[in-house]
Design a protein around this motif. Structure first.
Motif, PDB file in Angstrom:
ATOM      1  N   PRO A 279      34.772  41.162  47.881  1.00 42.04           N
ATOM      2  CA  PRO A 279      35.233  40.575  49.141  1.00 42.04           C
ATOM      3  C   PRO A 279      34.816  39.118  49.312  1.00 42.04           C
ATOM      4  CG  PRO A 279      33.433  42.109  49.547  1.00 42.04           C
ATOM      5  CD  PRO A 279      33.782  42.216  48.089  1.00 42.04           C
ATOM      6  N   SER A 280      33.782  38.679  48.607  1.00 43.30           N
ATOM      7  CA  SER A 280      33.340  37.293  48.759  1.00 43.30           C
ATOM      8  C   SER A 280      34.367  36.321  48.196  1.00 43.30           C
ATOM      9  CB  SER A 280      31.982  37.085  48.097  1.00 43.30           C
ATOM     10  OG  SER A 280      32.054  37.262  46.699  1.00 43.30           O
ATOM     11  N   PHE A 281      35.205  36.764  47.256  1.00 39.52           N
ATOM     12  CA  PHE A 281      36.245  35.887  46.720  1.00 39.52           C
ATOM     13  C   PHE A 281      37.207  35.482  47.837  1.00 39.52           C
ATOM     14  CE2 PHE A 281      36.384  36.393  41.876  1.00 39.52           C
ATOM     15  CZ  PHE A 281      35.038  36.635  41.806  1.00 39.52           C
ATOM     16  N   GLU A 282      37.661  36.466  48.594  1.00 41.12           N
ATOM     17  CA  GLU A 282      38.608  36.180  49.668  1.00 41.12           C
ATOM     18  C   GLU A 282      37.956  35.326  50.747  1.00 41.12           C
ATOM     19  OE1 GLU A 282      41.281  38.629  52.869  1.00 41.12           O
ATOM     20  OE2 GLU A 282      40.991  39.525  50.894  1.00 41.12           O
TER      21      GLU A 282
ATOM     22  N   GLU B 203      27.714  29.888  42.249  1.00 38.10           N
ATOM     23  CA  GLU B 203      27.130  28.770  42.996  1.00 38.10           C
ATOM     24  C   GLU B 203      28.119  27.630  43.134  1.00 38.10           C
ATOM     25  OE1 GLU B 203      23.322  27.461  41.551  1.00 38.10           O
ATOM     26  OE2 GLU B 203      22.537  29.513  41.530  1.00 38.10           O
ATOM     27  N   ARG B 204      28.761  27.257  42.023  1.00 41.78           N
ATOM     28  CA  ARG B 204      29.692  26.136  42.030  1.00 41.78           C
ATOM     29  C   ARG B 204      30.879  26.398  42.956  1.00 41.78           C
ATOM     30  NH1 ARG B 204      32.904  24.079  36.827  1.00 41.78           N
ATOM     31  NH2 ARG B 204      31.607  25.682  35.926  1.00 41.78           N
ATOM     32  N   LEU B 205      31.329  27.651  43.041  1.00 40.42           N
ATOM     33  CA  LEU B 205      32.510  27.977  43.834  1.00 40.42           C
ATOM     34  C   LEU B 205      32.174  28.408  45.262  1.00 40.42           C
ATOM     35  CD1 LEU B 205      34.459  29.913  41.066  1.00 40.42           C
ATOM     36  CD2 LEU B 205      34.943  27.597  41.917  1.00 40.42           C
ATOM     37  N   GLY B 206      30.897  28.374  45.618  1.00 44.32           N
ATOM     38  CA  GLY B 206      30.503  28.722  46.976  1.00 44.32           C
ATOM     39  C   GLY B 206      30.483  30.213  47.250  1.00 44.32           C
ATOM     40  N   LEU B 207      30.276  31.005  46.216  1.00 42.70           N
ATOM     41  CA  LEU B 207      30.201  32.459  46.358  1.00 42.70           C
ATOM     42  C   LEU B 207      28.743  32.881  46.417  1.00 42.70           C
ATOM     43  CD1 LEU B 207      32.837  33.290  43.607  1.00 42.70           C
ATOM     44  CD2 LEU B 207      33.167  33.571  46.060  1.00 42.70           C
ATOM     45  N   PRO B 208      28.449  33.981  47.083  1.00 40.78           N
ATOM     46  CA  PRO B 208      27.058  34.433  47.122  1.00 40.78           C
ATOM     47  C   PRO B 208      26.576  34.837  45.733  1.00 40.78           C
ATOM     48  CG  PRO B 208      28.504  36.076  48.109  1.00 40.78           C
ATOM     49  CD  PRO B 208      29.344  34.873  47.808  1.00 40.78           C
ATOM     50  N   THR B 209      25.327  34.520  45.448  1.00 44.82           N
ATOM     51  CA  THR B 209      24.772  34.879  44.140  1.00 44.82           C
ATOM     52  C   THR B 209      23.951  36.149  44.210  1.00 44.82           C
ATOM     53  OG1 THR B 209      22.897  33.426  44.543  1.00 44.82           O
ATOM     54  CG2 THR B 209      24.723  32.528  43.254  1.00 44.82           C
TER      55      THR B 209
ATOM     56  N   PRO C  35      40.223  35.497  41.678  1.00 44.68           N
ATOM     57  CA  PRO C  35      39.511  35.981  40.485  1.00 44.68           C
ATOM     58  C   PRO C  35      39.819  35.116  39.259  1.00 44.68           C
ATOM     59  CG  PRO C  35      40.388  37.837  41.690  1.00 44.68           C
ATOM     60  CD  PRO C  35      40.941  36.581  42.343  1.00 44.68           C
ATOM     61  N   LYS C  36      41.058  34.636  39.146  1.00 43.59           N
ATOM     62  CA  LYS C  36      41.414  33.802  37.997  1.00 43.59           C
ATOM     63  C   LYS C  36      40.608  32.504  37.991  1.00 43.59           C
ATOM     64  CE  LYS C  36      45.103  31.582  35.505  1.00 43.59           C
ATOM     65  NZ  LYS C  36      46.378  30.942  35.523  1.00 43.59           N
ATOM     66  N   ALA C  37      40.462  31.878  39.157  1.00 47.85           N
ATOM     67  CA  ALA C  37      39.674  30.635  39.235  1.00 47.85           C
ATOM     68  C   ALA C  37      38.224  30.890  38.846  1.00 47.85           C
ATOM     69  CB  ALA C  37      39.753  30.043  40.643  1.00 47.85           C
ATOM     70  N   PHE C  38      37.680  32.018  39.298  1.00 47.97           N
ATOM     71  CA  PHE C  38      36.316  32.380  38.924  1.00 47.97           C
ATOM     72  C   PHE C  38      36.217  32.563  37.413  1.00 47.97           C
ATOM     73  CE2 PHE C  38      33.234  35.797  38.007  1.00 47.97           C
ATOM     74  CZ  PHE C  38      32.073  35.161  38.407  1.00 47.97           C
ATOM     75  N   CYS C  39      37.166  33.283  36.832  1.00 51.21           N
ATOM     76  CA  CYS C  39      37.137  33.562  35.396  1.00 51.21           C
ATOM     77  C   CYS C  39      37.338  32.295  34.575  1.00 51.21           C
ATOM     78  CB  CYS C  39      38.189  34.617  35.056  1.00 51.21           C
ATOM     79  SG  CYS C  39      37.827  36.215  35.847  1.00 51.21           S
TER      80      CYS C  39
END
Length: 154
Positions: free
Chosen positions: A50-53, A118-124, A59-63
């Motif tokens: 849910p953190s992606f949304e 971290e770079r994309l602003g997602l929780p670690t 998901p593609k950008a993360f990958c």
């Protein structure tokens, strides 16, 4: 003559740096991560995060970010292929037995993913969120009264 040697050494050092950096870039360019990005982007775990949304990250950008980190981390094509397999169908017992650096690869991959989060602003912190819900949703433990057998309290 001393000045000439200094200039010659500086030119030689500059040439060496240029050769090394171009070979590193060529090595990274030779790494095929297309299948990895596709498999990673279709992985159920990525799709259900849910953190992606919340962060407006696909998901593609993360990958793709992880693929960049793989190239920076100078992993081998065999390592990328093994991570692709992990995202597609998972590891078999044979993979675990025959891939001597699998644990190191998985640890490195976790670091690559954390860097991208971290770079994309997602929780670690990826602790399961449901742990709090279990405690909150569970009825409080009640003390069960001891049966009174008529003996004096201790």
């Amino acid at each position: 003559m001393h000045k000439f040697h200094f200039i010659a050494r500086a030119v030689a050092l500059g040439a060496l740096v240029a050769v090394c950096s171009s070979s590193t870039e060529a090595g990274a360019a030779d790494l095929n991560t297309g299948d990895f990005v596709a498999a990673c982007g279709e992985n159920v775990g990525s799709l259900e995060d849910p953190s992606f949304e919340e962060a407006n990250v696909t998901p593609k950008a993360f990958c793709e970010c992880v693929a960049e980190e793989l190239a920076k981390g100078k992993v081998s094509q065999t390592d990328v292929d093994m991570l692709t397999k992990m995202h597609k169908e998972g590891f078999t017992d044979e993979d675990v037995e025959t891939y001597p650096t699998l644990e190191e690869l998985m640890n490195a991959n976790e670091g690559f993913e954390d860097a991208c989060r971290e770079r994309l602003g997602l929780p670690t912190n990826l602790e399961p969120e449901f742990e709090d819900g279990i405690e909150e949703g569970m009825p409080e433990e009640e003390e069960v009264p001891m049966e009174d057998d008529g003996s004096p309290p201790e």
